[in-house]
Design a protein around this motif. Structure first.
Motif, mmCIF file in Angstrom:
data_model
loop_
_atom_site.group_PDB
_atom_site.id
_atom_site.type_symbol
_atom_site.label_atom_id
_atom_site.label_comp_id
_atom_site.label_asym_id
_atom_site.label_seq_id
_atom_site.Cartn_x
_atom_site.Cartn_y
_atom_site.Cartn_z
ATOM 1 N N LEU A 376 0.840 -1.207 0.000
ATOM 2 C CA LEU A 376 0.000 0.000 0.000
ATOM 3 C C LEU A 376 0.870 1.250 0.000
ATOM 4 C CD1 LEU A 376 -2.761 -1.010 2.594
ATOM 5 C CD2 LEU A 376 -2.769 -1.298 0.113
ATOM 6 N N ILE A 377 1.927 1.232 0.805
ATOM 7 C CA ILE A 377 2.831 2.385 0.851
ATOM 8 C C ILE A 377 3.517 2.576 -0.499
ATOM 9 C CG2 ILE A 377 4.936 3.292 1.912
ATOM 10 C CD1 ILE A 377 4.105 1.896 4.494
ATOM 11 N N LEU A 378 3.955 1.472 -1.116
ATOM 12 C CA LEU A 378 4.629 1.561 -2.415
ATOM 13 C C LEU A 378 3.693 2.116 -3.481
ATOM 14 C CD1 LEU A 378 7.172 0.969 -4.063
ATOM 15 C CD2 LEU A 378 6.266 -1.339 -4.477
ATOM 16 N N VAL A 379 2.452 1.627 -3.513
ATOM 17 C CA VAL A 379 1.474 2.127 -4.484
ATOM 18 C C VAL A 379 1.229 3.613 -4.279
ATOM 19 C CG1 VAL A 379 -0.959 2.007 -5.170
ATOM 20 C CG2 VAL A 379 0.347 -0.097 -4.840
ATOM 21 N N PHE A 380 1.079 4.017 -3.025
ATOM 22 C CA PHE A 380 0.824 5.430 -2.723
ATOM 23 C C PHE A 380 1.997 6.306 -3.165
ATOM 24 C CE2 PHE A 380 1.093 9.095 0.118
ATOM 25 C CZ PHE A 380 -0.173 9.639 -0.028
ATOM 26 N N LEU A 381 3.212 5.907 -2.830
ATOM 27 C CA LEU A 381 4.374 6.725 -3.162
ATOM 28 C C LEU A 381 4.590 6.816 -4.670
ATOM 29 C CD1 LEU A 381 6.933 5.587 -0.419
ATOM 30 C CD2 LEU A 381 5.566 7.677 -0.497
ATOM 31 N N ILE A 382 4.416 5.724 -5.383
ATOM 32 C CA ILE A 382 4.604 5.761 -6.835
ATOM 33 C C ILE A 382 3.524 6.605 -7.487
ATOM 34 C CG2 ILE A 382 4.632 4.360 -8.933
ATOM 35 C CD1 ILE A 382 5.975 2.172 -7.421
ATOM 36 N N THR A 383 2.295 6.529 -6.973
ATOM 37 C CA THR A 383 1.226 7.376 -7.507
ATOM 38 C C THR A 383 1.542 8.846 -7.298
ATOM 39 O OG1 THR A 383 -0.392 5.633 -7.020
ATOM 40 C CG2 THR A 383 -1.252 7.842 -7.434
ATOM 41 N N MET A 384 2.060 9.196 -6.131
ATOM 42 C CA MET A 384 2.443 10.579 -5.876
ATOM 43 C C MET A 384 3.586 11.010 -6.802
ATOM 44 S SD MET A 384 0.372 11.717 -3.637
ATOM 45 C CE MET A 384 1.191 13.260 -3.229
ATOM 46 N N LEU A 385 4.517 10.119 -7.057
ATOM 47 C CA LEU A 385 5.620 10.442 -7.968
ATOM 48 C C LEU A 385 5.098 10.680 -9.379
ATOM 49 C CD1 LEU A 385 8.633 10.713 -8.587
ATOM 50 C CD2 LEU A 385 8.706 8.223 -8.898
ATOM 51 N N ILE A 386 4.171 9.832 -9.811
ATOM 52 C CA ILE A 386 3.575 10.016 -11.139
ATOM 53 C C ILE A 386 2.830 11.351 -11.199
ATOM 54 C CG2 ILE A 386 1.787 9.147 -12.697
ATOM 55 C CD1 ILE A 386 2.598 6.347 -11.936
ATOM 56 N N GLY A 387 2.129 11.706 -10.105
ATOM 57 C CA GLY A 387 1.420 12.984 -10.079
ATOM 58 C C GLY A 387 2.368 14.160 -10.174
ATOM 59 N N LEU A 388 3.508 14.067 -9.495
ATOM 60 C CA LEU A 388 4.495 15.140 -9.562
ATOM 61 C C LEU A 388 5.044 15.292 -10.977
ATOM 62 C CD1 LEU A 388 6.308 17.248 -8.196
ATOM 63 C CD2 LEU A 388 7.907 15.402 -7.636
ATOM 64 N N LEU A 389 5.372 14.166 -11.608
ATOM 65 C CA LEU A 389 5.899 14.211 -12.973
ATOM 66 C C LEU A 389 4.837 14.725 -13.958
ATOM 67 C CD1 LEU A 389 7.866 10.825 -13.069
ATOM 68 C CD2 LEU A 389 8.780 13.138 -12.741
ATOM 69 N N ALA A 390 3.579 14.353 -13.709
ATOM 70 C CA ALA A 390 2.510 14.800 -14.594
ATOM 71 C C ALA A 390 2.251 16.297 -14.480
ATOM 72 C CB ALA A 390 1.224 14.026 -14.284
ATOM 73 N N SER A 391 2.639 16.899 -13.374
ATOM 74 C CA SER A 391 2.394 18.329 -13.161
ATOM 75 C C SER A 391 3.517 19.209 -13.686
ATOM 76 C CB SER A 391 2.194 18.596 -11.663
ATOM 77 O OG SER A 391 1.194 17.770 -11.115
ATOM 78 N N VAL A 392 4.663 18.603 -14.005
ATOM 79 C CA VAL A 392 5.825 19.404 -14.387
ATOM 80 C C VAL A 392 5.604 20.146 -15.692
ATOM 81 C CG1 VAL A 392 8.238 19.268 -15.103
ATOM 82 C CG2 VAL A 392 7.472 18.000 -13.094
ATOM 83 N N TYR A 393 5.113 19.445 -16.716
ATOM 84 C CA TYR A 393 4.973 20.091 -18.026
ATOM 85 C C TYR A 393 3.939 21.217 -18.018
ATOM 86 C CZ TYR A 393 4.172 20.747 -22.993
ATOM 87 O OH TYR A 393 4.032 21.297 -24.241
ATOM 88 N N PRO A 394 2.710 21.020 -17.473
ATOM 89 C CA PRO A 394 1.766 22.152 -17.408
ATOM 90 C C PRO A 394 2.324 23.325 -16.602
ATOM 91 C CG PRO A 394 0.626 20.092 -17.004
ATOM 92 C CD PRO A 394 2.074 19.779 -16.992
ATOM 93 N N ALA A 395 3.035 23.025 -15.503
ATOM 94 C CA ALA A 395 3.619 24.094 -14.700
ATOM 95 C C ALA A 395 4.683 24.842 -15.492
ATOM 96 C CB ALA A 395 4.218 23.505 -13.427
#
Length: 410
Positions: A376-395
């Motif tokens: 559960l922790i691994l899934v949560f952390l990887i999802t947060m990492l994907i969210g951070l990477l997904a926000s870089v280009y629009p930002a």
């Protein structure tokens, strides 16, 4: 620090506004993240369940090590073993085994017939912990008594007290010609482990096995390993005591190793494949936030003309993406854990209601689930990492707008 807090406040305000484009994009991306994360948690929990049951249930019922002797094993041989501290084993028990047929009420089925001593065999197998009546513990006190698996009993319509006939493929000459060796036994107990053993294994006493098999000695030893994955001490230990009399030594990894590796590979494969669901939701987040940047160029330009720098705008869009991923990951984990916890009950209910037996081809007859906190922790952390990477280009796009060019066209 104040600029980051202000950006965080703007992000919360945009996401709470149901009528804004940000709110619509947020709900769409959030739904995709929740579905992706929950499916991933459910699948991982089921695969973990199979892995756990293989280790804790199947491998506790089956002997983890088997030592066969070319000329059999006598009682004196067993006494000469002595201390097992350098063998890699914690317990040993003699056994005799033959494959044959069980005949009951005109029905016939293949069977694995095992001659054991209950007192010693309990140390290497937990099969006698799953008896329905408990009479199986006194197996050696009954003459020509047998213990059979629950699935076999159900298929052949056998109950405790019924007579069965065990048939071996050995032929001998009789008055009427060639006949197979057979003997009638009384079923004194039924075991139910929920594994494939329930449909194939039969246990009789060693005394009866010697009479049925017509062998004076046990064929070998079954043992329980100290470490499931370390059998390196077996050969040196038994070779030093019995030399060339040792015919073969095998462990659970010989029969079930491929299954164990398959489950481990399947878990890794499913983890990678199902994270593409999260990736699709992140792609929706990227595309939606890019559209917001394009549609909100004027507002962004006004903010920049009022003193908002590129760092503030980058933080704003990063906070929007991270907040969506945080909510999606949390809700997905909660939903996944809830559904995974209810799956065994749902499976039992559907099986009883519609007469399904979907697990009949597997090594267990029920649906196992094991929810691991680490996953559960691994899934949560990887999802947060994907969210951070997904926000870089629009930002990045938002922070590189030129207010003068944008406002000139407004």
């Amino acid at each position: 620090m104040k600029s980051h807090l202000l950006a965080f406040g703007f992000a919360l305000r945009f996401l709470k506004d149901r009528n804004s484009e940000v709110g619509f994009v947020g709900r769409t991306a959030l739904l995709g993240l929740v579905i992706g994360v929950s499916v991933l948690v459910i699948v991982l929990s089921v695969i973990n369940g199979f892995q756990k049951e293989l280790q804790s249930n199947v491998l506790s019922n089956l002997p983890q090590a088997q030592i066969l002797f070319a000329d059999g094993l006598s009682a004196d041989d067993i006494n000469e073993l002595g201390d097992l501290s350098n063998s890699g084993l914690v317990a040993l028990a003699p056994f005799a085994h033959r494959s044959g047929l069980i005949v009951a009420g005109g029905r016939v089925s293949g069977a694995s017939i095992n001659g054991v001593q209950v007192d010693s065999y309990q140390n290497v197998s937990s099969i006698f912990e799953h008896l329905s009546k408990g009479e199986g513990l006194t197996l050696s006190e009954h003459k020509f008594a047998a213990i059979i698996g629950g699935r076999m009993a159900k298929e052949l319509h056998i109950q405790v007290g019924d007579k069965i006939t065990l048939v071996l493929p050995d032929q001998r000459l009789g008055l009427t010609g060639s006949v197979f060796r057979r003997k009638r036994f009384t079923v004194i107990d039924i075991f139910d482990t929920g594994t494939l053993q329930d449909s194939t294994h039969i246990y009789i006493s060693q005394r009866d096995a010697r009479l049925l098999f017509q062998e004076k000695r046990a064929q070998g030893l079954h043992g329980r390993l100290q470490d499931l994955f370390d059998s390196s001490l077996l050969w040196p230990f038994f070779s030093s005591r019995f030399g060339e009399r040792v015919y073969s030594i095998s462990t659970w990894f010989t029969s079930s190793g491929n299954l164990y590796r398959a489950i481990a590979v399947q878990k890794t494969t499913m983890f990678i494949l199902l994270f593409f669901l999260v990736g699709v939701a992140a792609f929706n987040l990227v595309s939606g936030m890019v559209m917001i940047v394009e549609h909100r160029k004027g507002d962004i330009a006004i903010l920049m003309s009022m003193g908002a720098d590129s760092r503030f705008l980058a933080s704003l869009f990063c906070f929007i993406g991270m907040l969506l991923c945080f909510l999606g990951a949390m809700l997905g984990v909660i939903l996944g854990v809830g559904v995974a916890s209810a799956l065994p009950s749902i499976y039992l209910g559907l099986s009883a209601r519609f007469g399904l037996n979907l697990m009949s081809e597997y090594f267990i007859s029920y649906l196992p689930v094991d929810i691991l906190v680490n996953d559960l922790i691994l899934v949560f952390l990887i999802t947060m990492l994907i969210g951070l990477l997904a926000s870089v280009y629009p930002a990045y796009r938002a922070s590189n707008l030129f207010p003068s060019k944008v406002l000139a066209h407004e």
